[in-house]
Every structure is written in structure tokens, then in C-alpha cells.
Scaffold this motif. Structure first.
Motif, PDB file in Angstrom:
ATOM      1  N   SER A  51       0.790  -1.127   0.057  1.00 24.57           N
ATOM      2  CA  SER A  51      -0.073   0.115  -0.036  1.00 24.57           C
ATOM      3  C   SER A  51       0.669   1.257  -0.113  1.00 24.57           C
ATOM      4  CB  SER A  51      -1.025  -0.066   1.349  1.00 24.57           C
ATOM      5  OG  SER A  51      -0.221   0.323   2.565  1.00 24.57           O
ATOM      6  N   ALA A  52       1.962   1.158   0.601  1.00 25.03           N
ATOM      7  CA  ALA A  52       3.113   2.349   0.514  1.00 25.03           C
ATOM      8  C   ALA A  52       3.647   2.603  -0.823  1.00 25.03           C
ATOM      9  CB  ALA A  52       4.043   1.970   1.461  1.00 25.03           C
ATOM     10  N   VAL A  53       3.872   1.539  -1.526  1.00 24.89           N
ATOM     11  CA  VAL A  53       4.413   1.537  -2.852  1.00 24.89           C
ATOM     12  C   VAL A  53       2.937   2.078  -3.805  1.00 24.89           C
ATOM     13  CG1 VAL A  53       5.149   0.477  -4.735  1.00 24.89           C
ATOM     14  CG2 VAL A  53       6.014  -0.098  -2.965  1.00 24.89           C
ATOM     15  N   LEU A  54       1.823   1.925  -3.655  1.00 20.82           N
ATOM     16  CA  LEU A  54       0.821   2.448  -4.350  1.00 20.82           C
ATOM     17  C   LEU A  54       0.625   4.013  -3.997  1.00 20.82           C
ATOM     18  CD1 LEU A  54      -1.758  -0.521  -4.483  1.00 20.82           C
ATOM     19  CD2 LEU A  54      -0.406   0.015  -6.287  1.00 20.82           C
ATOM     20  N   ALA A  55       0.749   3.889  -2.825  1.00 15.44           N
ATOM     21  CA  ALA A  55       0.651   5.482  -2.647  1.00 15.44           C
ATOM     22  C   ALA A  55       1.912   6.368  -3.117  1.00 15.44           C
ATOM     23  CB  ALA A  55       0.634   5.629  -0.853  1.00 15.44           C
ATOM     24  N   GLY A  56       2.807   5.709  -3.108  1.00 14.85           N
ATOM     25  CA  GLY A  56       4.208   6.432  -3.724  1.00 14.85           C
ATOM     26  C   GLY A  56       3.898   6.660  -5.402  1.00 14.85           C
ATOM     27  N   LEU A  57       3.424   5.460  -5.916  1.00 13.72           N
ATOM     28  CA  LEU A  57       2.857   5.612  -7.195  1.00 13.72           C
ATOM     29  C   LEU A  57       1.844   6.717  -7.451  1.00 13.72           C
ATOM     30  CD1 LEU A  57       3.564   4.041  -9.941  1.00 13.72           C
ATOM     31  CD2 LEU A  57       1.203   2.525  -9.505  1.00 13.72           C
ATOM     32  N   ALA A  58       0.992   6.886  -6.763  1.00 18.63           N
ATOM     33  CA  ALA A  58       0.069   7.836  -6.950  1.00 18.63           C
ATOM     34  C   ALA A  58       0.577   9.332  -6.629  1.00 18.63           C
ATOM     35  CB  ALA A  58      -1.253   7.752  -5.564  1.00 18.63           C
ATOM     36  N   GLY A  59       1.506   9.269  -5.636  1.00 17.06           N
ATOM     37  CA  GLY A  59       2.306  10.695  -5.731  1.00 17.06           C
ATOM     38  C   GLY A  59       3.055  11.111  -6.753  1.00 17.06           C
ATOM     39  N   ILE A  60       3.694  10.097  -7.273  1.00 21.77           N
ATOM     40  CA  ILE A  60       4.608  10.606  -8.511  1.00 21.77           C
ATOM     41  C   ILE A  60       3.650  10.777  -9.492  1.00 21.77           C
ATOM     42  CG2 ILE A  60       6.008   9.404 -10.238  1.00 21.77           C
ATOM     43  CD1 ILE A  60       6.984   7.492  -8.434  1.00 21.77           C
ATOM     44  N   ALA A  61       2.523  10.151  -9.810  1.00 20.03           N
ATOM     45  CA  ALA A  61       1.431  10.746 -10.757  1.00 20.03           C
ATOM     46  C   ALA A  61       1.074  11.980 -10.580  1.00 20.03           C
ATOM     47  CB  ALA A  61       0.216   9.633 -10.689  1.00 20.03           C
ATOM     48  N   SER A  62       0.618  12.349  -9.215  1.00 17.42           N
ATOM     49  CA  SER A  62       0.327  13.523  -8.886  1.00 17.42           C
ATOM     50  C   SER A  62       1.411  14.802  -9.292  1.00 17.42           C
ATOM     51  CB  SER A  62      -0.112  13.680  -7.580  1.00 17.42           C
ATOM     52  OG  SER A  62      -0.739  14.808  -6.889  1.00 17.42           O
ATOM     53  N   ALA A  63       2.670  14.279  -9.060  1.00 15.88           N
ATOM     54  CA  ALA A  63       3.635  15.191  -9.069  1.00 15.88           C
ATOM     55  C   ALA A  63       3.599  15.494 -10.752  1.00 15.88           C
ATOM     56  CB  ALA A  63       4.904  14.792  -9.042  1.00 15.88           C
ATOM     57  N   LEU A  64       3.426  14.710 -11.478  1.00 10.86           N
ATOM     58  CA  LEU A  64       3.387  14.707 -12.932  1.00 10.86           C
ATOM     59  C   LEU A  64       2.368  15.569 -13.615  1.00 10.86           C
ATOM     60  CD1 LEU A  64       4.744  11.257 -14.118  1.00 10.86           C
ATOM     61  CD2 LEU A  64       6.075  13.405 -14.431  1.00 10.86           C
ATOM     62  N   VAL A  65       1.042  15.297 -12.866  1.00  7.30           N
ATOM     63  CA  VAL A  65      -0.162  16.037 -13.550  1.00  7.30           C
ATOM     64  C   VAL A  65      -0.065  17.553 -12.893  1.00  7.30           C
ATOM     65  CG1 VAL A  65      -2.466  16.126 -12.894  1.00  7.30           C
ATOM     66  CG2 VAL A  65      -1.495  13.980 -13.455  1.00  7.30           C
ATOM     67  N   SER A  66       0.284  17.614 -11.622  1.00  9.74           N
ATOM     68  CA  SER A  66       0.229  19.223 -11.105  1.00  9.74           C
ATOM     69  C   SER A  66       1.505  20.000 -11.651  1.00  9.74           C
ATOM     70  CB  SER A  66      -0.100  19.152  -9.786  1.00  9.74           C
ATOM     71  OG  SER A  66       0.992  18.743  -8.978  1.00  9.74           O
ATOM     72  N   ARG A  67       2.765  19.182 -11.849  1.00 13.84           N
ATOM     73  CA  ARG A  67       3.818  19.585 -12.400  1.00 13.84           C
ATOM     74  C   ARG A  67       4.976  20.346 -11.318  1.00 13.84           C
ATOM     75  NH1 ARG A  67       2.807  21.169 -18.369  1.00 13.84           N
ATOM     76  NH2 ARG A  67       2.629  19.203 -18.993  1.00 13.84           N
ATOM     77  N   GLN A  68       4.258  20.133  -9.885  1.00 15.72           N
ATOM     78  CA  GLN A  68       4.880  20.319  -8.706  1.00 15.72           C
ATOM     79  C   GLN A  68       4.745  19.515  -7.587  1.00 15.72           C
ATOM     80  OE1 GLN A  68       3.520  23.594  -6.816  1.00 15.72           O
ATOM     81  NE2 GLN A  68       1.575  23.543  -7.669  1.00 15.72           N
ATOM     82  N   VAL A  69       5.995  19.579  -6.773  1.00 15.98           N
ATOM     83  CA  VAL A  69       5.501  18.694  -5.471  1.00 15.98           C
ATOM     84  C   VAL A  69       5.713  20.170  -4.405  1.00 15.98           C
ATOM     85  CG1 VAL A  69       6.066  16.770  -5.864  1.00 15.98           C
ATOM     86  CG2 VAL A  69       7.736  18.321  -5.394  1.00 15.98           C
ATOM     87  N   ASN A  70       4.792  19.957  -3.322  1.00 16.24           N
ATOM     88  CA  ASN A  70       5.013  20.887  -2.293  1.00 16.24           C
ATOM     89  C   ASN A  70       4.331  20.041  -1.113  1.00 16.24           C
ATOM     90  OD1 ASN A  70       2.164  21.232  -2.068  1.00 16.24           O
ATOM     91  ND2 ASN A  70       2.547  22.520  -3.977  1.00 16.24           N
TER      92      ASN A  70
END
Lengths: 293, 332
Positions: B216-235
Motif C-alpha cells: 500500500s505504501a508503494v501504491l501511495a508512492g506511485l499515486a504521489g509520482i502521478a500527482s507530481a506529474l499532473v500538477s507539475r510540482q511537489v510541495n
């Protein structure tokens, strides 16, 4: 030498706050096995209604304090009758009820946002904030009042739990609510008392901590979490263990922030909790609680 | 166990979702809507992991937003700061998530229910604190920009990114269905029921808890990466409280321990606030009230509405055993 005194005093002040929130959480947990995620919101309501009654409505201090405590009791009743009871009647699991109290916390901060807005507000002080020299230490009356109230409430809780017949009822309900009911204890009233008493404690914390922290509608979550950390570190089973956990966390926090950087304070506390859990999974002072469902 | 019906119930839903998802961009007019459906995919991936962990295995984690952010930060730091390629940074970030989950999982998973919930919550909060205060490394509260993806000189457009996310989401759902309908799912559900009983039946409780926590942590990480790519930023907001509230809301609204609850919940949680913005400041209150009402009146979430209907339809077509198996699954 003076520095460490100041740091320890600051730690003790924050520790009193974390400890009292942890004590409140542990008290409710002790009667019904539910973690109250809205505990910090009670503190927030205390702080914000202090602004309402003292600044906006200009009530005299004693009347304002009374009004704040009435707000806290009302909030506790709303939580108990509006969230806890309905979920309990539908046979929800304790974790579902916890998510329910989280929903209540969201609603409380949402309503507070509507009333007070998102800005940080100054909170009037009950005790003087004037610097006070106490031997080598510099402090103020407000800080001393927090520590004094912490000690006083610990004593009251201890007396109530261990020296009165009602305390015996509370402890019996905590062991097994159904059996307690069979013995003629009105377990539902004990639970209601748990909510009201912990809300009162949190309301008092709110009055005292407001001038030092400032009032902001989002402050509840942080306090809830600090209270939980305190309860985990000490052990959820006993209110006093949770209070001790709160003091420990705050002292470590103050020491790390004083001699290093506040950046490291939270990770260090978390690592400490992790390490502690590895050796004593039920908290430093708790024993069997975490193993049960 | 592996007869044609099991396979059909495993593949049918994801195939339908893939079909509908592939048609969605044809119906959308604005880039904003495309962004919303991309976020639905992200939340579905995130909550599928949470659902496997809490809905099926009964182990609550309130630190999923920490892994969500860990994946996003790890990926961005490796790609933007260390200059790794996408194909190297993606698996590396997931490995980081897995290793961290393993390290904190070993002590934490000795705990149960509330203790586990609070201890994982601490992890999430500590991560948020570090992300916002370790300014030299993480860019502080402003966060970091994520460079847009390039493959062989071609910049990946938002529509292409959406299709990639859709495919990823369907794969994750397939993985979930596979886990749930094999002996692994039985092992996980036995943890939820009673750990001692599970252990006496030969289920390695510690190992299964750790496996599902890491997954579940890896899936959350995957979702986080996808989110970074979609919003073009991390904060730091990636690891903050609202994400956790969204996860819990999606799980409750969609239905815990159901196969498509994460997707249903994600649709509601992403689309409903678009209507709520009309309420302005009272949005938060309405959000909380809705969560509470769902908890009280629909404890099995939206998915709870369908099983009876589905079962009736199914029973006519296939053997009743499938219906019974799914009813057992839907029980929280």
C-alpha cells in the motif's frame, strides 16, 4: 545553567498542554474504547470563545470563563449525542467511530472558520504576561498558571478515579462496559461524563494556552496529534501515563529546539516513539491495552 | 479455485472501466476537466492501496499521505536535482517508498487499531514537517517544479498522461482483484477477522501485515509520482492533513473492503467539491457533514448499494457461489 532552566520550563509548559490533551483522550478511551479525534477542537473552541466572550462581548473574566466552560460542555454533548450515540447504536466499529469524530473535528473547524475567519487572532490573558523572576528563571504568571492547573487537574482526576465510588464505576466500565451494566452501573452515563469532563479539561487548557499560542481555527489538529503522541508514548490505558508522555514529548522538543534546531524536533520524537514501540509496544507505562481490540 | 467465473469477475470490471475511461476524453471540453479525471485516477490508485490495507486486511494506516509525498519528492529530487532519467527515477522512488515502509513497518505493525492509526499518523506529520522546513533540500513550503516528461524528444501531453494514468489505474485494480480472489486475499481477510485464529490456521500474520503495508505504501508512492506529474510540482501539501481526510472520505464513501469502492469514492470526492465551491466558506462544514452522514446511514458506502442488485442479476446468469463469495467480501 540558566538556559537549561528556561528550556525545561518551556518544555514543562507545553508538556502541561500536551499532557492535558493526552489525559482527555485517554479518559474518553478509557470509558468506551474510542479515540476522540475532536479533542484538539475542544481546545480550539475554548481559545476562540475566549476571544468571543472577552473581546467581542466584553464580559467580566469570571463570567467569560463560565461561558467558555458552558460552550465546552455543549460541544461535548453535541459530539456525544450527535456522533457517538448514533454510530454506537448502529453497531459501528471503534475505528469507524474514530473517523466519525474526525468528521466532527472537520465540522467544528469549519463552523469556527465561518465565525472567526482564517486569521490568527490575539487572545486576552487571564493571568499577567509580565516577566517574573523566580530565582535564576524568567517566567510569567500565565506560564506558572498552566503548570499549576496541570498539577491540579491531575490531582482532581486521580481523586475522582481512585477515591470515589463514581471513579470505580468509570474504571469498571473501562474494563468491560457490558459486565459493568449488569452490575447496575449506568455505562452510558459514565461515557457521557467522560466526554463532558475531557471537554472541560480541554476548555480550561484553551483559556490558558490561548494568549501564548494565539487563536487560529486550524490549531485543533496539531493539539489532537500531540495529545495522541503523548498517549502513545505513555500508554493509552491510563490518563496519568498519557500526561507523563505529554511532558516527555514537550521536554524533548524543547531540548532539541534549544540546543539544535526545531527542524529536528519532530523527527527525533517520532524516532523515539518508534524505538519505544519496538521494545514496549503498549507504551512506556501501559501494559495490556494496545493488545485488545 | 481458478475457474472461468473467477477470472471473469477479476477482469470484467477493469475492462469496463478501461473502456469508459478511454472514451471520457472524447466527451470533455476543457483541460480542467481532463485534470479532474486524472486526479480521479490518482486517488483511485492511492485508495486502492489503503483499501487493501484497511478494508481487506483491517490494518489502518493514517500515514498514507506521507508515502504519497515521499514518492512524489523522491521522484522529483531524483529527476530534477540528481538528473536521473524517468525510467530510472520512477522505480527508484518506488523502492524508496518500499524500504521506508519496511523500516517503519517492522516496529509499527506490532500495534493494533488505534495505536497503529496514531503511530502511522505521526509518520505522516513528521514527513510534512520535514518537507516544509528542510528548505535547502525540499524547497520548503514553495516546493519544487517537476519538469514535463519527454520521450525521444516528444513532450508528453496532458491527454497522453491521462491515458497512461488510466492504464496504470486499471493495472492496479487488476492487481487488487488478483490478490483478493486468490489465497492472498483469504490470508488478508483472516487478519481482519482475528489474528490469533489466522495464526493458528497457518497464516504468517507478521509477514502478511508487512507485505500489505509495503504494497500500500508503494501504491501511495506511485499515486504521489502521478500527482507530481499532473500538477507539475511537489510541495508539502502532498503530505498534509487534507490528503488524509480525502483518503478516509473516499474509503468511507466508496465502501471499505469492496473492489471498486476506491474508484466510486474518488469520483465523488473529486467531483463533489466542484459543486461545493458555490457554497464558498461553508464548504468545509458541508464536507464534514456529508462524511458523517455517510458513516451513519451508508456504512458500506456507495458500493453497499449495488451488491444486492448485482447479486440478483448475477444469480440468474452464473453459479450462486460467486454471489456468496462477493457478499463475504463486501462485509467490512
Amino acid at each position: 545553567m540558566e538556559q537549561i532552566g528556561v528550556i525545561l520550563l518551556a518544555g514543562l509548559t507545553n508538556g502541561s498542554v500536551y499532557g492535558l490533551v493526552g489525559l482527555s483522550i485517554s479518559l474518553i478511551y478509557g470509558t468506551n474504547r474510542v479515540i476522540n479525534f475532536a479533542q484538539g477542537e475542544f481546545v480550539m473552541l475554548g481559545v476562540m470563545s475566549a476571544i468571543l466572550f472577552m473581546v467581542t462581548l466584553h464580559l467580566p473574566t469570571w463570567a467569560a470563563i463560565g461561558a467558555i466552560l458552558i460552550v465546552a460542555i455543549l460541544a461535548a454533548l453535541v459530539l456525544e449525542l450527535g456522533v457517538y450515540q448514533p454510530l454506537m447504536r448502529r453497531g459501528a466499529a471503534p475505528l469507524t467511530i474514530m473517523i466519525g469524530t474526525l468528521a466532527a473535528a472537520i465540522i467544528a473547524s469549519g463552523i469556527a472558520l465561518l465565525i472567526w475567519g482564517p486569521l490568527q487572532l490575539a487572545v486576552p490573558n487571564v493571568f499577567s504576561l509580565q516577566a517574573l523572576n523566580l530565582g535564576p528563571l524568567v517566567t510569567n504568571a500565565q506560564q506558572l498558571a498552566i503548570i499549576g492547573v496541570f498539577a491540579g487537574l491531575l490531582l482532581v482526576t486521580w481523586y475522582l478515579m481512585y477515591r470515589t465510588p463514581f471513579g470505580l464505576c468509570i474504571r469498571a466500565t473501562g474494563v468491560n462496559a457490558r459486565v459493568a451494566s449488569l452490575m447496575g452501573i449506568r455505562a452510558d452515563r459514565v461515557v457521557r461524563f467522560g466526554f463532558i469532563f475531557s471537554a472541560l479539561v480541554s476548555g480550561i487548557v484553551g483559556i490558558l494556552i490561548g494568549p501564548l499560542l494565539g487563536g487560529q481555527v486550524g490549531m485543533g489538529v496539531t493539539l489532537t496529534v500531540k495529545g495522541f503522541m503523548a498517549a502513545i508514548l505513555g500508554g493509552l490505558g491510563s490518563p496519568f501515563a498519557a500526561a507523563a508522555g505529554g511532558v516527555m514529548i514537550a521536554v524533548v522538543e524543547a531540548l532539541v529546539a534549544g540546543y539544535g534546531s526545531s527542524l529536528y524536533a519532530e523527527p527525533i520524537i517520532f524516532s523515539l516513539i518508534l524505538a519505544m514501540l519496538f521494545f514496549r509496544p503498549y507504551g512506556l507505562l501501559g501494559d495490556f491495552e494496545a493488545g485488545r481490540r | 479455485m481458478k475457474n472461468a467465473n473467477t477470472v471473469r469477475s477479476m477482469l470484467g470490471g477493469p475492462a469496463l472501466i478501461l473502456l469508459i475511461g478511454a472514451l471520457v476524453p472524447l466527451l470533455l471540453t476543457s483541460g480542467f476537466h481532463l485534470r479532474l479525471v486524472s486526479i480521479i485516477c490518482i486517488y483511485t490508485i492511492l485508495c486502492t492501496g489503503f483499501n487493501l490495507l484497511y478494508g481487506y486486511a483491517g490494518q489502518i494506516s493514517m500515514g498514507q499521505q506521507g508515502f504519497f509525498a515521499l514518492g512524489a519528492y523522491g521522484f522529483t529530487l531524483l529527476m530534477a536535482t540528481a538528473g536521473w532519467s524517468f525510467s530510472a527515477a520512477l522505480p527508484a522512488a518506488l523502492v524508496i517508498c518500499a524500504v521506508v515502509a519496511l523500516l517503519i513497518g517492522i516496529p509499527l505493525l506490532r500495534l493494533r487499531s488505534h495505536y497503529l492509526a496514531m503511530a502511522t499518523l505521526c509518520f505522516g506529520l513528521v514527513f510534512a514537517g520535514v518537507a516544509s522546513r528542510w528548505i535547502e533540500f525540499t524547497g520548503g513550503t514553495a516546493g519544487m517544479m517537476v519538469p514535463s516528461l519527454k520521450f525521444a524528444g516528444h513532450i508528453v501531453s496532458r491527454t497522453e498522461l491521462y491515458y497512461a494514468l488510466l492504464l496504470l489505474m486499471v493495472l492496479v485494480l487488476l492487481l487488487q482483484n488478483f490478490i483478493v480472489s486468490t489465497h492472498m486475499g483469504r490470508a488478508l481477510m483472516s487478519l481482519r477477522g482475528d489474528e490469533t485464529a489466522a495464526q493458528s490456521l497457518g497464516v504468517n500474520v507478521t509477514a502478511w501485515k508487512l507485505r500489505i503495508f509495503v504494497l500500500s505504501a508503494v501504491l501511495a508512492g506511485l499515486a504521489g509520482i502521478a500527482s507530481a506529474l499532473v500538477s507539475r510540482q511537489v510541495n508539502p501539501s502532498f503530505s498534509e492533513f487534507p490528503i488524509l481526510v480525502s483518503i478516509l472520505t473516499i474509503a468511507v464513501v466508496g465502501g471499505l473492503g469492496t473492489r471498486y469502492g476506491a474508484l466510486l469514492g474518488a469520483c465523488v470526492v473529486v467531483i463533489a467539491p466542484q459543486g461545493l465551491t458555490a457554497f464558498g466558506e461553508s464548504e468545509t462544514v458541508i464536507y464534514g457533514v456529508c462524511l458523517l452522514l455517510f458513516l451513519m446511514f451508508m456504512p458500506h458506502g456507495l458500493s453497499g448499494l449495488f451488491p444486492t442488485l448485482f447479486r440478483r442479476l448475477r444469480r440468474k446468469a452464473v453459479a450462486p457461489a460467486i454471489g456468496a463469495a462477493q457478499a463475504g467480501e463486501a462485509k467490512p
